[in-house]
Design a protein around this motif. Sequence first.
Motif, short mmCIF file in Angstrom:
data_model
loop_
_atom_site.label_atom_id
_atom_site.label_comp_id
_atom_site.label_asym_id
_atom_site.label_seq_id
_atom_site.Cartn_x
_atom_site.Cartn_y
_atom_site.Cartn_z
N ARG A 364 -27.97 -22.98 7.88
CA ARG A 364 -29.35 -23.18 7.43
C ARG A 364 -29.80 -24.61 7.74
N GLU A 365 -28.94 -25.57 7.41
CA GLU A 365 -29.29 -26.97 7.68
C GLU A 365 -29.50 -27.20 9.18
N ASP A 366 -28.60 -26.66 9.98
CA ASP A 366 -28.65 -26.83 11.44
C ASP A 366 -29.89 -26.19 12.05
N ALA A 367 -30.43 -25.18 11.38
CA ALA A 367 -31.58 -24.45 11.94
C ALA A 367 -32.90 -25.02 11.45
N GLY A 368 -32.85 -26.07 10.63
CA GLY A 368 -34.09 -26.57 10.03
C GLY A 368 -34.35 -28.03 10.32
N PRO A 369 -35.30 -28.60 9.58
CA PRO A 369 -35.75 -29.97 9.84
C PRO A 369 -34.71 -31.04 9.50
N LEU A 370 -33.71 -30.69 8.72
CA LEU A 370 -32.71 -31.69 8.33
C LEU A 370 -31.49 -31.69 9.25
N ALA A 371 -31.55 -30.91 10.35
CA ALA A 371 -30.40 -30.82 11.26
C ALA A 371 -30.02 -32.20 11.78
N HIS A 372 -28.72 -32.46 11.86
CA HIS A 372 -28.22 -33.73 12.40
C HIS A 372 -26.82 -33.50 12.93
N PRO A 373 -26.34 -34.36 13.81
CA PRO A 373 -24.98 -34.18 14.32
C PRO A 373 -23.94 -34.42 13.23
N PHE A 783 -29.58 -30.24 -15.19
CA PHE A 783 -30.75 -30.15 -14.33
C PHE A 783 -30.50 -29.17 -13.18
N ARG A 784 -29.33 -29.31 -12.55
CA ARG A 784 -29.00 -28.38 -11.46
C ARG A 784 -28.90 -26.95 -11.96
N SER A 785 -28.30 -26.78 -13.16
CA SER A 785 -28.09 -25.43 -13.67
C SER A 785 -29.40 -24.70 -13.94
N LEU A 786 -30.39 -25.43 -14.38
CA LEU A 786 -31.65 -24.77 -14.71
C LEU A 786 -32.66 -24.90 -13.57
N VAL A 787 -33.09 -26.10 -13.29
CA VAL A 787 -34.15 -26.30 -12.29
C VAL A 787 -33.62 -26.03 -10.87
N GLY A 788 -32.43 -26.53 -10.57
CA GLY A 788 -31.84 -26.34 -9.24
C GLY A 788 -31.56 -24.87 -8.96
N VAL A 789 -30.96 -24.19 -9.91
CA VAL A 789 -30.64 -22.78 -9.70
C VAL A 789 -31.93 -21.95 -9.55
N PHE A 790 -32.93 -22.30 -10.33
CA PHE A 790 -34.21 -21.60 -10.18
C PHE A 790 -34.70 -21.69 -8.73
N ALA A 791 -34.64 -22.87 -8.15
CA ALA A 791 -35.16 -23.06 -6.78
C ALA A 791 -34.26 -22.44 -5.71
N MET A 792 -32.97 -22.48 -5.95
CA MET A 792 -32.03 -22.03 -4.91
C MET A 792 -31.61 -20.57 -5.08
N ALA A 825 -33.06 -36.11 -4.40
CA ALA A 825 -33.13 -35.92 -2.95
C ALA A 825 -32.33 -34.70 -2.52
N ARG A 826 -31.19 -34.53 -3.15
CA ARG A 826 -30.35 -33.38 -2.82
C ARG A 826 -31.07 -32.07 -3.16
N LEU A 827 -31.68 -32.04 -4.34
CA LEU A 827 -32.37 -30.81 -4.75
C LEU A 827 -33.63 -30.55 -3.93
N ALA A 828 -34.25 -31.62 -3.45
CA ALA A 828 -35.46 -31.44 -2.64
C ALA A 828 -35.15 -30.62 -1.39
N GLY A 829 -33.89 -30.58 -1.01
CA GLY A 829 -33.44 -29.75 0.10
C GLY A 829 -33.75 -28.27 -0.10
N ALA A 830 -34.11 -27.87 -1.32
CA ALA A 830 -34.49 -26.47 -1.58
C ALA A 830 -35.71 -26.08 -0.74
N ILE A 865 -35.85 -37.50 2.70
CA ILE A 865 -35.66 -36.05 2.79
C ILE A 865 -37.01 -35.34 2.93
N VAL A 866 -37.96 -35.71 2.09
CA VAL A 866 -39.25 -35.02 2.10
C VAL A 866 -39.98 -35.25 3.43
#
Length: 872
Positions: A364-373, A783-792, A825-830, A865-866
């Motif tokens: 997914r990362e490789d196929a999107g805007p955040l792709a990097h070597p 935060f990850r368990s509630l807000v992060g899981v909701f987004a992902m 920043a990590r969660l913005a990756g959603a 990231i954004v």
Amino acid sequence: MRTETAPDQTPTRLADYRAPDWLIDRVSLVFDLAANATRVRSTIAFRRNGSGTSSGPADLELFGRKLTLVSAEVDGQDVMDRVETDREGLRLAGPLPDSFTWTCETEIDPEANTELEGLYMSKRMYCTQCEAEGFRKITYYPDRPDVMAVFDVRIEADIVSQPILLSNGNPVEQGRLPGGRHFAEWHDPHPKPSYLFALVAGDLISHDDTFTTASGRNVDLKIYVRPGDEAKCAYAMDVLKRSMRWDEEAYGLEYDLDLFMIVAVDDFNMGAMENKGLNIFNSKYVLASPETATDLDFELIESIIAHEYFHNWTGNRITCRDWFQLCLKEGLTVFRDQQFSGDMRSAAQQRIGDVQALRARQFREDAGPLAHPVRPEEYVEINNFYTATVYEKGAEVIRMLHTLIGPEAYRKGTDLYFQRHDGQACTIEDWIQVFEDATGRDLSQFALWYRQAGTPKVHVSGDWEETGGVYTLTLTQELPETPGQTDKAPQVLPLAVGLLGHDGAELMPTTVLEMTEGTQTFRFPSLPAEPVVSFNRGFSAPVIVERAQTDAERAFLLAHDTDPFARWEAGRRYAIDLACRVIDGAPVDAQWTDASAKLLSDPDLDPAFKAMALGAPGADEMAAEVHRRGGLVDPDAVHAAQRAMHASLGTALQGPLTETYHAMQVPGPYTPDAADAAKRALANRCLGLLAETSADGLALAEAQFVQADNMTQSMTALRALVHNDAPGAADALTAFHDRWRQDPLVIDKWLSLQASAPGDTALERVRALTDHPSFDWTNPNKFRSLVGVFAMANPTAFHAADGSGYAFFTDWLIKLDGHNPQTTARLAGAFESWRRYTQDRQDLIGAQLGRIAAVETLSKNTREIVERIQGA
Ligand code: TRP
Ligand code: ZN
């Protein structure tokens, strides 16, 4: 508009690397701990790099952030008037001798440090996180990994609230001080970069054991936890000892201090940290008991404890020259922990699980805007590059090397690596070189894997000539464009292939084809009959295979392939193709449910394999496939297709699923063993399908919830009830919360389970939970368990057509960014895959990205990231 005080977004480039001007022989740190005014006295013996020639720079530049400089001396002389500071560091104006002693005192405020980087407080405990650039928030220092030093540390603190004082290396001395205080001194004999420094002070209890190394040295092992948690350390300790043994046997690597410590911390940005001799862990990856941890938790604890332990050699003894080389330690250490888990459990299952994770996160990362070597060439914020590409693809690259040269040559290469580079800060070039030297092979083309981003596609076609029985395989590799990279050269692809006869017999056992050109053909002569090709066995190359295959061929491979990965893969491809047709409105055909029934009843198949092969693909997997085929994703259609596939299975196979469910119940007390876990996984997979389709299924879930004596059974049952809106769901949630309200890690599960529950009221439920007393948005796990899981993990609610899910998530990101930029920043990756979705969704997400970018005080982390995501 950005103000003058907004963080600097200038990228750092690999091409600009320069060796350090000053090296350090020894550093001594004295910490006088106080919640709001900790004093750090640092004494550093500097030496001009390449000394003898006084031709280096006149000045000394040190990194430092959010520090109050109290005093500064050179060789005992006050130099405060020669020192200039700014937000990134300090400059001491020369002239300076070729070697001198720098002493300074800084004051910091650990309690106000909400970024969880540098020295901070978690509850009443002091702890540190210095990777990648956190040490500069403790004192002024050449905070870069190629400056390695021997550390002496003295900690002074209140004896009642901080009875335990820890740092790297071996303990030297401890004692009482006036005023209810005490001290401890530590010495770490192994030179290390500052990112591996650690300090812990608090009221902790240790779970102790010992380990005797292969050469007969005794090592004390200690796992430090908060009082009350000491009964939950046994599994982590067992894994640690197995990891230590495994590294001796598999790589010939022994532990090198008299003491190895792990500390569990509740407030932590990531999984764990390999500080020399003093690993610090997110408590989620240490604490486990059958009642509170699931099979998956045990599995993750196993791999993360091993991972951090393995860093002792791959990361610590040999470290990275600069942060561009991050995959040198991370890719290698992930590969090592995957090998370890494969040896501890089933190698085939481990591989299937690793590939699933790779596809879900890295492809997914490789196929999107955040792709990097795998080795990036520039970054704004290095914390944003602890990615699936650096870690997981980095591990795949080493796996390919292992496949290409074979296990013996691989071991020869790693032996040479440890012998040649021990104590050094290295590059990917150093790593490649040892394998060239060990094998005499030219690996320059192989090294492209480190430089070219994007997931290669391999187009496969076959041709059969009856006369002579020749099968010809034609392969073409295609490297997609990624941000900043267009024309790419063909890479080396080790493609493991097997040929099967139509009766299921193996006509050609696994053979590794080495593809090095854009297009290549491989001939297999003298075959008795046209073969069925089992391609990319074991996922020997991390590529996307483009190949026309019939459902019948896939069903055949699912039933007969001798390679377990390829077998599983055939079943997955089959399910994904079907899912795409169902999304387009086709019904679920009986052929697929028949193939699933066969799989379920096959007596030769492992329950773990069945659990992994049964059911519809995940929502994200489907979305990726729709997009790969050139379509735009409607999240509701994906969800409906998944439901339809599960409904067909649940209805057509109600009998067999119910029987399997009962047959897979594990009698006796819970153990986290792979064999038992596999049975539970299959039983619970059946339960999930049954609960989704029938009242009987819900009744089974209800009964399991009431009877469960372990968290795996309890959570699965509760999820089945809540995700299917069962009548008893609300009461079960309350009962669960009442029972576990004191256990933060279990409460995290309670939050996640609800955050991922689909339905029209999903967002309302999650919103209400953000006001629940058990939720604490400042704690990253919560935060990850509630807000992060909701987004992902709640695609229908997150992607709600009115944009409410996106707005909710964005509000929370903006709030968290002011507090903890790294986790934000990590969660913005959603949002990274936003271009996959239908235009209405893209417009809505685009607006939210704009809202985030408009925050003037946005952190450097989140802005990078954004803006990269926006640039898609
Ligand atoms: N080096 C750690 C690992 O892979 C990960 C890590 C990097 C980390 N930065 C961190 C952990 C910040 C916690 C916080 O094992
Ligand atoms: Zn790591």
